[in-house]
Design an enzyme around this catalytic site. Structure first.
Site, PDB file in Angstrom:
ATOM      1  N   SER A  11      -5.617 -49.923  10.409  1.00  0.00           N
ATOM      2  CA  SER A  11      -4.559 -49.108  10.997  1.00  0.00           C
ATOM      3  C   SER A  11      -4.684 -48.960  12.509  1.00  0.00           C
ATOM      4  O   SER A  11      -3.705 -48.631  13.182  1.00  0.00           O
ATOM      5  CB  SER A  11      -4.525 -47.722  10.343  1.00  0.00           C
ATOM      6  OG  SER A  11      -5.804 -47.128  10.351  1.00  0.00           O
ATOM      7  N   GLY A  49      -5.238 -49.010   6.155  1.00  0.00           N
ATOM      8  CA  GLY A  49      -6.178 -48.772   5.065  1.00  0.00           C
ATOM      9  C   GLY A  49      -7.092 -49.930   4.738  1.00  0.00           C
ATOM     10  O   GLY A  49      -7.899 -49.842   3.807  1.00  0.00           O
ATOM     11  N   ASN A  82     -12.370 -47.782   7.659  1.00  0.00           N
ATOM     12  CA  ASN A  82     -11.996 -47.357   6.310  1.00  0.00           C
ATOM     13  C   ASN A  82     -13.156 -47.464   5.335  1.00  0.00           C
ATOM     14  O   ASN A  82     -13.196 -46.724   4.343  1.00  0.00           O
ATOM     15  CB  ASN A  82     -10.798 -48.177   5.812  1.00  0.00           C
ATOM     16  CG  ASN A  82      -9.525 -47.808   6.542  1.00  0.00           C
ATOM     17  OD1 ASN A  82      -9.126 -46.651   6.578  1.00  0.00           O
ATOM     18  ND2 ASN A  82      -8.904 -48.790   7.167  1.00  0.00           N
ATOM     19  N   ASP A 187      -3.516 -36.204  12.693  1.00  0.00           N
ATOM     20  CA  ASP A 187      -4.286 -36.360  11.451  1.00  0.00           C
ATOM     21  C   ASP A 187      -5.788 -36.323  11.687  1.00  0.00           C
ATOM     22  O   ASP A 187      -6.570 -36.354  10.747  1.00  0.00           O
ATOM     23  CB  ASP A 187      -3.880 -37.637  10.709  1.00  0.00           C
ATOM     24  CG  ASP A 187      -4.279 -38.926  11.441  1.00  0.00           C
ATOM     25  OD1 ASP A 187      -4.912 -38.855  12.513  1.00  0.00           O
ATOM     26  OD2 ASP A 187      -3.942 -40.012  10.931  1.00  0.00           O
ATOM     27  N   HIS A 190      -6.759 -40.999  13.417  1.00  0.00           N
ATOM     28  CA  HIS A 190      -6.275 -42.133  14.208  1.00  0.00           C
ATOM     29  C   HIS A 190      -6.073 -41.737  15.664  1.00  0.00           C
ATOM     30  O   HIS A 190      -5.760 -40.581  15.961  1.00  0.00           O
ATOM     31  CB  HIS A 190      -4.959 -42.650  13.627  1.00  0.00           C
ATOM     32  CG  HIS A 190      -5.081 -43.177  12.238  1.00  0.00           C
ATOM     33  ND1 HIS A 190      -4.907 -42.391  11.133  1.00  0.00           N
ATOM     34  CD2 HIS A 190      -5.372 -44.423  11.787  1.00  0.00           C
ATOM     35  CE1 HIS A 190      -5.089 -43.118  10.042  1.00  0.00           C
ATOM     36  NE2 HIS A 190      -5.367 -44.355  10.409  1.00  0.00           N
TER      37      HIS A 190
END
Length: 212
Positions: A11, A49, A82, A187, A190
């Site tokens: 991502s 992801g 991830n 979030d 990121h």
């Protein structure tokens, strides 16, 4: 003349968390055009992801990925975050077992990363034109979790060992450490637009090797 840039990874490569055009890939592409004084066309093959295992499988089996890398003059790779996030969530669900889970995930991540770099080298073997590879290091999205910090630092040391005449490592950890509120999106995982500009700037600062 012009150059072809292919971005692979997770991502971070897609630019998740920032407005369109503000991820590190488009920002870095524009920086590369300025530095190289010619057009740079980009192909973004990031997948939100994605883990090291999943990316490794795509590089081995997906024709689009393999053709894009073969034809690329400039390649960026962002992967591994991830693997940590999944391991951290698993560790949180199994209290008292975090060290074993994180250690196992780190070893698997390193093996997969070795495979990724090997596949890229295989795809570029015999390349007639110069090319460069840039690895984006990890920052720690869980600064309150000491074991996660060690995980990230260990992975970064491992990935940086691939530095050579073709490949260089963009160290971003120290730029994010302590600056998470300013550089991460809502979030808290990121980068925001500013964070992605930091990543692009670190990549640009590595220079363009044999492409110049």
């Amino acid at each position: 003349m012009g150059y072809q840039y292919t971005a692979i990874g997770d991502s971070l490569t897609t630019g998740f968390g920032a407005l369109p055009g503000n991820g590190f890939v488009p920002v870095y592409r524009r920086m590369a055009e300025t530095s190289l004084g010619t057009t740079v066309s980009s192909t973004n093959l990031g997948v939100n992801g994605s883990t090291t295992a999943e990316l490794g499988q795509r590089l081995r089996n997906n024709t689009l990925y393999r053709m894009a890398l073969r034809q690329s003059d400039l390649i960026t790779l962002s992967i591994g975050g991830n693997d940590l996030i999944r391991a951290a969530k698993s560790a949180a669900a199994q209290q008292g077992d975090s060290s074993r889970i994180l250690s196992g995930a780190l070893q698997e991540c390193k093996r997969n990363f070795t495979g990724i770099m090997g596949t890229i080298a295989e795809l570029k073997s015999g390349a007639r034109e110069p090319y460069i590879i840039r690895i984006v290091g990890l920052y720690n999205p869980f600064p309150q979790f000491g074991e996660a910090t060690e995980w990230v630092l260990h992975f970064n040391r491992y990935a940086s060992q691939y530095t050579n005449g073709v490949c260089r490592f963009a160290a971003i950890y120290s730029h994010f450490a302590g600056n998470e509120k300013a550089l991460l999106s809502l979030d808290h995982l990121h980068p925001n637009g500013r964070g992605y500009r930091v990543i692009a700037g670190q990549l640009n600062a590595l220079g363009y090797g044999w492409l110049r």
